[in-house]
Design an enzyme around this catalytic site. Sequence first.
Site, PDB file in Angstrom:
ATOM      1  N   ASP A  16       0.948  -1.198   0.115  1.00 45.19           N
ATOM      2  CA  ASP A  16       0.110   0.002  -0.131  1.00 45.19           C
ATOM      3  C   ASP A  16       0.806   1.200   0.072  1.00 45.19           C
ATOM      4  O   ASP A  16       1.990   1.165   0.325  1.00 45.19           O
ATOM      5  CB  ASP A  16      -0.758   0.099   1.236  1.00 45.19           C
ATOM      6  CG  ASP A  16      -2.063  -0.924   1.380  1.00 45.19           C
ATOM      7  OD1 ASP A  16      -2.278  -1.466   0.087  1.00 45.19           O
ATOM      8  OD2 ASP A  16      -2.505  -1.161   2.362  1.00 45.19           O
ATOM      9  N   ARG A  24      -1.571  -0.788  -8.362  1.00 47.06           N
ATOM     10  CA  ARG A  24      -2.880  -0.466  -8.052  1.00 47.06           C
ATOM     11  C   ARG A  24      -2.827   1.354  -8.133  1.00 47.06           C
ATOM     12  O   ARG A  24      -2.143   1.948  -7.544  1.00 47.06           O
ATOM     13  CB  ARG A  24      -3.143  -0.709  -6.678  1.00 47.06           C
ATOM     14  CG  ARG A  24      -4.511  -0.289  -6.056  1.00 47.06           C
ATOM     15  CD  ARG A  24      -4.668  -0.088  -4.593  1.00 47.06           C
ATOM     16  NE  ARG A  24      -4.881  -1.625  -4.240  1.00 47.06           N
ATOM     17  CZ  ARG A  24      -4.346  -1.789  -2.695  1.00 47.06           C
ATOM     18  NH1 ARG A  24      -4.188  -0.653  -1.924  1.00 47.06           N
ATOM     19  NH2 ARG A  24      -4.278  -3.349  -2.397  1.00 47.06           N
ATOM     20  N   ARG A  84     -10.347   7.714   8.001  1.00 45.55           N
ATOM     21  CA  ARG A  84     -10.100   8.230   6.664  1.00 45.55           C
ATOM     22  C   ARG A  84     -11.344   7.888   5.668  1.00 45.55           C
ATOM     23  O   ARG A  84     -11.712   8.461   4.885  1.00 45.55           O
ATOM     24  CB  ARG A  84      -8.756   7.554   6.062  1.00 45.55           C
ATOM     25  CG  ARG A  84      -7.549   7.947   6.612  1.00 45.55           C
ATOM     26  CD  ARG A  84      -6.418   7.651   5.554  1.00 45.55           C
ATOM     27  NE  ARG A  84      -6.329   6.314   5.849  1.00 45.55           N
ATOM     28  CZ  ARG A  84      -5.084   5.534   6.451  1.00 45.55           C
ATOM     29  NH1 ARG A  84      -4.804   6.452   7.749  1.00 45.55           N
ATOM     30  NH2 ARG A  84      -5.021   4.096   6.549  1.00 45.55           N
TER      31      ARG A  84
END
Length: 306
Positions: free
Chosen positions: A131, A183, A287
């Site tokens: 990520d 991604r 978030r």
Amino acid sequence: MVTRSALIYLSQREGLKEFASRFRPFKKLTTRFVAGETIEEAVEAIRLINADGCTASFDHLNESVTGQAEAEAEVREYLQILKQIGDTGIHSNVSIKLTQFGLEIGPELAYRNARRVVEDAARRGNFVRVDMEGSNVTQATLDVFKRLRGEFGLNDVGVVLQSYLYRTLADAQELLKLPARIRICKGAYNEPPEVAYPGKKDVDENYVRVMKLLLSSGIYHGIATHDPNMIDATIDHAQKEGIGKEAFEFQMLYGVRRDLQTRLAREGYNMRVYVPYGKHWYPYFMRRLAERPANIWFVMRNLLKG
Ligand SMILES: Cc1cc2nc3c(=O)[nH]c(=O)nc-3n(C[C@H](O)[C@H](O)[C@H](O)COP(=O)(O)OP(=O)(O)OC[C@H]3O[C@@H](n4cnc5c(N)ncnc54)[C@H](O)[C@@H]3O)c2cc1C
């Protein structure tokens, strides 16, 4: 925009994290976005996601880890997840955060820890997605990723780029030369105008620019968004360029736009759902609230109801 910044700011306040984690009614609300606290609960959620024709990606919630022992515990959790995926036969890969593996203690530690997980995943024929976090660690994250990619295959490890950063198009061009599986997402952190587009229009335009570059690269990438305009632009580009549905995947978050997730899967698109679980849900949950003001009313209404 002010609300978004305020919520992201609150997501980083340690005192609130402690309070929220202990406040039962608040914790109950997290089930909308978080699959539970244990691997077993996440596995059950993934079984249902698989039954709907979607694959998944495990995310053990934790970030900004400052102790080596905690980083070590994160590695062990991920090795356990990979084993569980193998044992249960569910269709899922894993997503990791390098600050969870000690990036803020030192890049070498994060690299060594991530390497153990990627090695195990590669041995099992699974895949690890690194990520992307705040811009203070973008370069360090890409550096560690490139080392991993140098040692492991294209289908063993991939990374994430955020379309709100000015640097992302150049990063995508660079990473495609390795090549690498990427991604693309819009980006979920508070970033200053020195590094990121402040306006949604520019973020979206950059998203489409990078998405087109990725799709036309012939490599299998992840198009992570719930934005119908981004999804339409992706489908449109793929159709115009004769790119098959099997050549990429859409990705969405657990609990967000489930209707769209199942619709796209039914239409024959690859759809992967990102499934977070664990005790450290507070920053992730905040978030998600920041991304959609209506979510705050959902929380307020439910808190008031008791
Ligand atoms: C699979 C996946 C992985 C991700 N990985 C990362 C990462 O590594 N690093 C990173 O910085 N960010 C990551 N993100 C988050 C991402 O950057 C965005 O913050 C998030 O996806 C919202 O952007 P959007 O593309 O959905 O578009 P937006 O323009 O924010 O939203 C479009 C529409 O989607 C719906 N929607 C969006 N978010 C929500 C929500 N929370 N609740 C309810 N509805 C919502 C609303 O209908 C909204 O109008 C990831 C997102 C996904 C889907």
